[in-house]
Motif scaffolding. Structure first.
Motif, PDB file in Angstrom:
ATOM      1  N   VAL A  79       0.836  -1.208   0.000  1.00  0.00           N
ATOM      2  CA  VAL A  79       0.000   0.000   0.000  1.00  0.00           C
ATOM      3  C   VAL A  79       0.871   1.259   0.000  1.00  0.00           C
ATOM      4  CG1 VAL A  79      -2.170  -0.844   0.990  1.00  0.00           C
ATOM      5  CG2 VAL A  79      -0.249  -0.314   2.492  1.00  0.00           C
ATOM      6  N   ILE A  80       0.246   2.355  -0.381  1.00  0.00           N
ATOM      7  CA  ILE A  80       1.015   3.579  -0.640  1.00  0.00           C
ATOM      8  C   ILE A  80       1.649   4.164   0.633  1.00  0.00           C
ATOM      9  CG2 ILE A  80      -0.844   5.304  -0.445  1.00  0.00           C
ATOM     10  CD1 ILE A  80       0.319   6.453  -3.140  1.00  0.00           C
ATOM     11  N   LYS A  87       9.514   2.870   3.231  1.00  0.00           N
ATOM     12  CA  LYS A  87       9.850   1.458   3.464  1.00  0.00           C
ATOM     13  C   LYS A  87       9.962   0.723   2.135  1.00  0.00           C
ATOM     14  CE  LYS A  87       7.506   1.092   7.922  1.00  0.00           C
ATOM     15  NZ  LYS A  87       6.190   0.834   8.503  1.00  0.00           N
ATOM     16  N   LYS A  88       9.222   1.246   1.128  1.00  0.00           N
ATOM     17  CA  LYS A  88       9.234   0.597  -0.194  1.00  0.00           C
ATOM     18  C   LYS A  88       9.334   1.656  -1.284  1.00  0.00           C
ATOM     19  CE  LYS A  88       7.595  -3.790   0.807  1.00  0.00           C
ATOM     20  NZ  LYS A  88       6.394  -4.534   1.187  1.00  0.00           N
ATOM     21  N   SER A  89       9.898   1.241  -2.413  1.00  0.00           N
ATOM     22  CA  SER A  89       9.940   2.159  -3.553  1.00  0.00           C
ATOM     23  C   SER A  89       8.587   2.092  -4.265  1.00  0.00           C
ATOM     24  CB  SER A  89      11.047   1.750  -4.517  1.00  0.00           C
ATOM     25  OG  SER A  89      10.657   0.570  -5.178  1.00  0.00           O
ATOM     26  N   LEU A  90       8.352   3.067  -5.145  1.00  0.00           N
ATOM     27  CA  LEU A  90       7.083   3.081  -5.880  1.00  0.00           C
ATOM     28  C   LEU A  90       6.928   1.793  -6.696  1.00  0.00           C
ATOM     29  CD1 LEU A  90       4.652   4.874  -6.235  1.00  0.00           C
ATOM     30  CD2 LEU A  90       5.824   6.077  -8.067  1.00  0.00           C
ATOM     31  N   ARG A  91       8.007   1.392  -7.363  1.00  0.00           N
ATOM     32  CA  ARG A  91       7.932   0.178  -8.188  1.00  0.00           C
ATOM     33  C   ARG A  91       7.538  -1.046  -7.349  1.00  0.00           C
ATOM     34  NH1 ARG A  91       9.708   0.899 -13.415  1.00  0.00           N
ATOM     35  NH2 ARG A  91      11.347   2.451 -13.649  1.00  0.00           N
ATOM     36  N   GLU A  92       8.008  -1.055  -6.092  1.00  0.00           N
ATOM     37  CA  GLU A  92       7.721  -2.226  -5.240  1.00  0.00           C
ATOM     38  C   GLU A  92       6.257  -2.324  -4.819  1.00  0.00           C
ATOM     39  OE1 GLU A  92      11.780  -3.229  -2.787  1.00  0.00           O
ATOM     40  OE2 GLU A  92      10.777  -1.335  -2.347  1.00  0.00           O
ATOM     41  N   ILE A  93       5.528  -1.212  -4.905  1.00  0.00           N
ATOM     42  CA  ILE A  93       4.125  -1.278  -4.473  1.00  0.00           C
ATOM     43  C   ILE A  93       3.146  -1.332  -5.651  1.00  0.00           C
ATOM     44  CG2 ILE A  93       4.497  -0.227  -2.204  1.00  0.00           C
ATOM     45  CD1 ILE A  93       3.341   2.393  -3.381  1.00  0.00           C
ATOM     46  N   VAL A  94       3.710  -1.407  -6.871  1.00  0.00           N
ATOM     47  CA  VAL A  94       2.840  -1.468  -8.060  1.00  0.00           C
ATOM     48  C   VAL A  94       2.278  -2.883  -8.211  1.00  0.00           C
ATOM     49  CG1 VAL A  94       2.859  -1.423 -10.585  1.00  0.00           C
ATOM     50  CG2 VAL A  94       3.886   0.456  -9.310  1.00  0.00           C
ATOM     51  N   PHE A  95       0.955  -2.953  -8.401  1.00  0.00           N
ATOM     52  CA  PHE A  95       0.261  -4.233  -8.579  1.00  0.00           C
ATOM     53  C   PHE A  95      -0.152  -4.358 -10.037  1.00  0.00           C
ATOM     54  CE2 PHE A  95      -3.864  -6.376  -8.880  1.00  0.00           C
ATOM     55  CZ  PHE A  95      -3.658  -7.553  -8.172  1.00  0.00           C
ATOM     56  N   LYS A  96       0.183  -5.500 -10.654  1.00  0.00           N
ATOM     57  CA  LYS A  96      -0.176  -5.697 -12.075  1.00  0.00           C
ATOM     58  C   LYS A  96      -1.603  -6.212 -12.167  1.00  0.00           C
ATOM     59  CE  LYS A  96       3.181  -5.702 -15.402  1.00  0.00           C
ATOM     60  NZ  LYS A  96       2.678  -4.402 -15.489  1.00  0.00           N
ATOM     61  N   TYR A  97      -2.520  -5.410 -12.711  1.00  0.00           N
ATOM     62  CA  TYR A  97      -3.920  -5.857 -12.846  1.00  0.00           C
ATOM     63  C   TYR A  97      -4.081  -6.659 -14.128  1.00  0.00           C
ATOM     64  CZ  TYR A  97      -9.027  -5.703 -12.836  1.00  0.00           C
ATOM     65  OH  TYR A  97     -10.358  -6.043 -12.836  1.00  0.00           O
ATOM     66  N   ASN A  98      -3.546  -6.124 -15.206  1.00  0.00           N
ATOM     67  CA  ASN A  98      -3.473  -6.894 -16.454  1.00  0.00           C
ATOM     68  C   ASN A  98      -2.305  -6.356 -17.287  1.00  0.00           C
ATOM     69  OD1 ASN A  98      -4.371  -4.660 -17.943  1.00  0.00           O
ATOM     70  ND2 ASN A  98      -6.516  -5.271 -17.798  1.00  0.00           N
ATOM     71  N   LYS A  99      -2.225  -6.771 -18.542  1.00  0.00           N
ATOM     72  CA  LYS A  99      -1.046  -6.441 -19.363  1.00  0.00           C
ATOM     73  C   LYS A  99      -0.775  -4.932 -19.397  1.00  0.00           C
ATOM     74  CE  LYS A  99      -0.463  -7.120 -24.196  1.00  0.00           C
ATOM     75  NZ  LYS A  99      -0.881  -6.033 -24.760  1.00  0.00           N
ATOM     76  N   ASN A 100      -1.828  -4.156 -19.516  1.00  0.00           N
ATOM     77  CA  ASN A 100      -1.643  -2.713 -19.707  1.00  0.00           C
ATOM     78  C   ASN A 100      -2.007  -1.854 -18.503  1.00  0.00           C
ATOM     79  OD1 ASN A 100      -0.682  -2.886 -22.271  1.00  0.00           O
ATOM     80  ND2 ASN A 100      -2.664  -2.633 -23.253  1.00  0.00           N
ATOM     81  N   LEU A 101      -2.570  -2.460 -17.481  1.00  0.00           N
ATOM     82  CA  LEU A 101      -3.046  -1.658 -16.345  1.00  0.00           C
ATOM     83  C   LEU A 101      -2.367  -2.056 -15.040  1.00  0.00           C
ATOM     84  CD1 LEU A 101      -5.011   0.446 -15.166  1.00  0.00           C
ATOM     85  CD2 LEU A 101      -6.759  -1.341 -15.057  1.00  0.00           C
ATOM     86  N   ASP A 102      -1.667  -1.099 -14.450  1.00  0.00           N
ATOM     87  CA  ASP A 102      -1.040  -1.291 -13.137  1.00  0.00           C
ATOM     88  C   ASP A 102      -1.770  -0.441 -12.110  1.00  0.00           C
ATOM     89  OD1 ASP A 102       0.818  -2.857 -14.385  1.00  0.00           O
ATOM     90  OD2 ASP A 102       2.504  -1.462 -14.148  1.00  0.00           O
ATOM     91  N   LEU A 103      -1.721  -0.883 -10.858  1.00  0.00           N
ATOM     92  CA  LEU A 103      -2.440  -0.167  -9.795  1.00  0.00           C
ATOM     93  C   LEU A 103      -1.533   0.074  -8.602  1.00  0.00           C
ATOM     94  CD1 LEU A 103      -5.525  -2.577  -9.747  1.00  0.00           C
ATOM     95  CD2 LEU A 103      -5.442  -0.389 -10.936  1.00  0.00           C
ATOM     96  N   VAL A 104      -1.787   1.170  -7.905  1.00  0.00           N
ATOM     97  CA  VAL A 104      -1.187   1.377  -6.583  1.00  0.00           C
ATOM     98  C   VAL A 104      -2.344   1.565  -5.619  1.00  0.00           C
ATOM     99  CG1 VAL A 104       0.139   2.949  -5.127  1.00  0.00           C
ATOM    100  CG2 VAL A 104       1.005   2.355  -7.387  1.00  0.00           C
ATOM    101  N   PHE A 105      -2.433   0.671  -4.643  1.00  0.00           N
ATOM    102  CA  PHE A 105      -3.546   0.732  -3.693  1.00  0.00           C
ATOM    103  C   PHE A 105      -3.211   1.640  -2.516  1.00  0.00           C
ATOM    104  CE2 PHE A 105      -4.321  -3.601  -5.549  1.00  0.00           C
ATOM    105  CZ  PHE A 105      -5.510  -3.256  -6.185  1.00  0.00           C
ATOM    106  N   GLY A 106      -4.262   2.075  -1.843  1.00  0.00           N
ATOM    107  CA  GLY A 106      -4.075   2.900  -0.651  1.00  0.00           C
ATOM    108  C   GLY A 106      -4.446   2.126   0.600  1.00  0.00           C
ATOM    109  N   ASP A 107      -4.523   2.848   1.698  1.00  0.00           N
ATOM    110  CA  ASP A 107      -4.886   2.232   2.979  1.00  0.00           C
ATOM    111  C   ASP A 107      -6.266   2.726   3.389  1.00  0.00           C
ATOM    112  OD1 ASP A 107      -2.110   3.298   2.780  1.00  0.00           O
ATOM    113  OD2 ASP A 107      -1.757   1.930   4.446  1.00  0.00           O
ATOM    114  N   SER A 108      -6.794   2.073   4.379  1.00  0.00           N
ATOM    115  CA  SER A 108      -8.075   2.517   4.904  1.00  0.00           C
ATOM    116  C   SER A 108      -8.082   2.397   6.425  1.00  0.00           C
ATOM    117  CB  SER A 108      -9.184   1.655   4.303  1.00  0.00           C
ATOM    118  OG  SER A 108     -10.209   2.490   3.842  1.00  0.00           O
ATOM    119  N   GLY A 109      -8.380   3.505   7.072  1.00  0.00           N
ATOM    120  CA  GLY A 109      -8.625   3.488   8.519  1.00  0.00           C
ATOM    121  C   GLY A 109      -7.432   3.203   9.401  1.00  0.00           C
TER     122      GLY A 109
END
Ligand SMILES: Nc1ncnc2c1ncn2[C@@H]1O[C@H](COP(=O)(O)OP(=O)(O)OP(=O)(O)O)[C@@H](O)[C@H]1O
Ligand SMILES: [Mg+2]
Length: 280
Positions: A79-80, A87-109
């Motif tokens: 998470v961001i 603690k992590k670089s941006l690349r380390e928190i990137v989640f691959k959703y599909n071939k062309n779409l990557d995501l960075v998730f956030g936190d909640s609460g």
């Protein structure tokens, strides 16, 4: 020197200058009023852009109120906040959703959510620019309103897509966003999406009110990017944690989002062609 060799040198020079003056690709999805449909729109918009063959990174920047993982039914691992805490670089928190779409998730609460200052946000933008060669577009889903941090984010973005609804309160709050961008000397493009419309007239009236007020009080008119109908298919897709454009591409709002994506692609293509011409 033959023509081909000199063309190659020109291309190298262009590449070097592109690196110095990168093309516009950061897009904030924002609103004055909460609940206008930013997160729903951001996710479906990003997905449709990626379907057109664009490489897209979608970042959940609704700090500590993140919804993107729920919307996409994904268990978040990275998470961001880990990036903000270094603690992590941006690349380390990137989640691959599909071939062309990557995501960075956030936190909640999180009760101990790290304090995010303007400097920390600048650090995010610098890190985004470092990985920006991997993407055609970087889309930031924002929190509602324009506290000093959100406004800083919007001002640093190349495009702001302001999502409003036809309700006068939402239109008024969209106007406030335009006003605050204007008084911050924002140089990027302001684009408006009217969501949750009962019909085209509804959308047209809302945009006309926004446009008239902006012209009268600020001397500028925002650009209309499109409208999206109020439809129970949207609610259904959210309850099922699916993307509307993926599960109901024939539905009216999915078609309207696709038209918005095409219009946006044209606008950005023209802007980037002008940009290339300027740096040659
Ligand atoms: N076109 C639409 N038709 C019907 N319902 C919609 C539409 N767009 C959004 N909604 C509903 O509006 C609600 C809010 O959507 P969403 O969470 O995307 O808004 P938001 O602007 O991101 O909110 P917040 O300001 O809290 O981040 C959702 O429950 C969704 O079902
Ligand atoms: Mg949201």
């Amino acid at each position: 020197m033959n023509g081909q060799a000199s063309r190659l040198i020109q291309l190298r020079q262009l590449e070097e200058r592109e690196k110095q003056f990168p093309a516009s690709k950061i897009v904030s999805i924002c609103s004055g009023k909460g609940g206008t449909g930013k997160t729903f729109f951001a996710a479906n918009f990003a997905y449709q852009l990626s379907n057109l063959g664009k490489k897209v990174l979608l970042v959940d920047l609704d700090l500590n109120f993140s919804n993107l993982n729920i919307l996409l039914n994904q268990a978040t691992q990275e998470v961001i906040s880990e990036f903000f805490e270094q603690k992590k670089s941006l690349r380390e928190i990137v989640f691959k959703y599909n071939k062309n779409l990557d995501l960075v998730f956030g936190d909640s609460g999180r009760e101990d959510y790290p304090r995010v200052s303007k400097e920390v946000l600048d650090y995010l933008f610098i890190s985004l620019s470092r990985i920006s060669d991997d993407y055609d577009f970087i889309i930031l889903d924002s929190s509602a309103g324009a506290d000093h941090l959100t406004l800083h984010q919007l001002v640093r973005s190349d495009y702001n897509i302001i999502v409003t609804s036809p309700e006068p309160t939402a239109v008024m709050d969209a106007y406030v966003i335009i006003k605050l961008l204007n008084s911050s000397n924002y140089a990027g493009e302001k684009l408006v999406v009217v969501n949750k419309c009962s019909d085209e007239e509804d959308a047209g009236a809302a945009f006309a009110n926004l446009s008239v007020a902006s012209k009268h009080f600020l001397g500028e008119e925002p650009n209309f990017l499109g409208s999206i109908s109020f439809d129970s298919a949207v609610h259904k897709s959210i309850v099922h944690q699916e993307l509307l454009v993926e599960v109901a591409p024939q539905s009216q709002p999915a078609g309207e989002i696709s038209s918005i994506v095409k219009r946006f692609s044209t606008i950005t293509q023209v802007a980037n062609n002008n940009h290339s011409r300027q740096i040659i």
